[in-house]
Design a protein around this motif. Structure first.
Motif, PDB file in Angstrom:
ATOM      1  N   GLU A 249     -11.813  15.209 -20.568  1.00  0.00           N
ATOM      2  CA  GLU A 249     -10.465  15.014 -20.639  1.00  0.00           C
ATOM      3  C   GLU A 249      -9.900  15.069 -22.314  1.00  0.00           C
ATOM      4  O   GLU A 249      -9.064  15.367 -22.843  1.00  0.00           O
ATOM      5  N   HIS A 252     -10.613  18.460 -23.819  1.00  0.00           N
ATOM      6  CA  HIS A 252      -9.521  19.417 -23.525  1.00  0.00           C
ATOM      7  C   HIS A 252      -8.415  18.950 -24.323  1.00  0.00           C
ATOM      8  O   HIS A 252      -7.754  19.985 -24.949  1.00  0.00           O
ATOM      9  N   LYS A 255      -8.541  20.273 -28.043  1.00  0.00           N
ATOM     10  CA  LYS A 255      -8.205  21.612 -28.095  1.00  0.00           C
ATOM     11  C   LYS A 255      -6.897  21.997 -28.038  1.00  0.00           C
ATOM     12  O   LYS A 255      -6.324  22.825 -28.938  1.00  0.00           O
ATOM     13  N   LYS A 256      -5.850  21.247 -27.171  1.00  0.00           N
ATOM     14  CA  LYS A 256      -4.802  21.274 -27.290  1.00  0.00           C
ATOM     15  C   LYS A 256      -4.028  20.990 -28.411  1.00  0.00           C
ATOM     16  O   LYS A 256      -2.837  21.653 -29.143  1.00  0.00           O
TER      17      LYS A 256
END
Length: 318
Positions: A249, A252, A255-256
């Motif tokens: 999490e 991820h 990256k966002k």
């Protein structure tokens, strides 16, 4: 006031008549419908020609000599529209009778609005409701949960587009700064939405103003509704509605957050923005770095290894 519709077709024989009838059945009449067909080889053209006999001054059919693809076809259809307000339309949906009336009411209530989108119910091949989910559930535009005013750029840059073109209406002046649609990855509705966000002129209706059709032959859009539940927690983390816990999490979300910084940089050349894009870039950069520091503290070894991988792949370079 003149009202236009930009409608794109491609092998839409199964639903185009229903869609056109729903547009003609509005409580406020449409003045012109520019239909751009992208090389249909079924009965789409035949059906449109037949309907055009009843509405010869409203329907304007344009047949592309070559297949342009969805995004460039919508660019052509929007350019052809002469109305003060331009409603975008897919070939396979159904409009609620008061879609036009309720959309224009939002423009009237918000003089600075240049674009208005709405929610939509989901229907199947036979016009039946699929579930209690709406199109906003599908794209995780969790309007009721977002802090107001909504940080639209945070959502669209990290989680992707939430403005479905089939629900969107724009004022004619928007044509002055949205063209051309050249990025093969970014669809027309996402580009329009992003530019309106940067101009602080995007508004919405929470009502389901269209019935959005889910079927296997649609060109773009949601086709698999079964993945909504499986994605929910990760999407809520991306949208800052829940905190990350696991390494996956954190990785991820990192990256966002980089994607947000990268997208802010991309629009630095946009000179019609009301938002200070340099400030947006700086804020996104600081937000990304702050998260990196928390990531390092939480998972130091995993972060070290993942940063090596990013370096080798030339990813997420500041």
């Amino acid at each position: 006031m003149k009202l236009s519709v930009a409608l794109c077709t491609y092998n839409g024989e199964k639903y185009i008549e229903k869609q056109l009838n729903s547009i003609f059945n509005q409580t406020m009449p449409i003045d012109e419908i520019n239909i751009c067909d992208d090389g249909s080889n079924d009965k789409t053209i035949e059906i449109i020609n037949q309907i055009q006999k009843t509405y010869p001054t409203i329907i304007k059919l344009h047949q592309n000599e070559i297949n342009l693809g969805c995004t460039k076809n919508f660019e052509k259809a929007i350019e052809l529209c002469q109305g003060d307000y331009i409603f975008l339309s897919d070939q396979d949906d159904l409009w609620k009778k008061d879609k036009v009336e309720k959309t224009l009411a939002i423009f009237d209530k918000n003089p600075n609005a240049e674009g208005v989108f709405s929610n939509a119910e989901l229907i199947d091949n036979s016009d039946h409701l699929i579930s209690d989910h709406t199109i906003w559930d599908s794209v995780f535009f969790l309007e009721k949960e977002f802090q107001k005013p909504i940080d639209y750029f945070n959502i669209i840059s990290k989680n992707g587009n939430f403005v479905t073109g089939a629900t969107l209406c724009i004022k004619k002046q928007v044509k002055d700064f949205i063209f051309s649609f050249t990025d093969p990855i970014v669809l027309h509705d996402e580009k329009i939405a992003t530019l309106l966000i940067l101009r602080e002129s995007l508004y919405y209706s929470t009502e389901n103003l269209i019935s959005y059709r889910i079927h296997q032959n649609q060109q773009v859009g949601m086709k698999n509704m079964n993945k909504i539940e499986s994605k929910k927690r990760l999407k809520r983390i991306i949208l800052d509605l829940e905190k990350p816990a696991t390494y996956f999490e954190y990785r991820h979300l990192m990256k966002k957050k980089y994607l947000k910084y990268h997208k802010a940089q991309k629009y630095l050349v946009f000179n019609s923005s009301k938002i200070d894009i340099n400030q947006l870039i700086e804020t996104s950069f600081n937000e990304y770095n702050a998260f990196i520091n928390s990531f390092k503290k939480k998972f130091p070894i995993h972060y070290f290894l993942s940063s090596i991988v990013d370096t080798l792949r030339n990813k997420r370079k500041l």
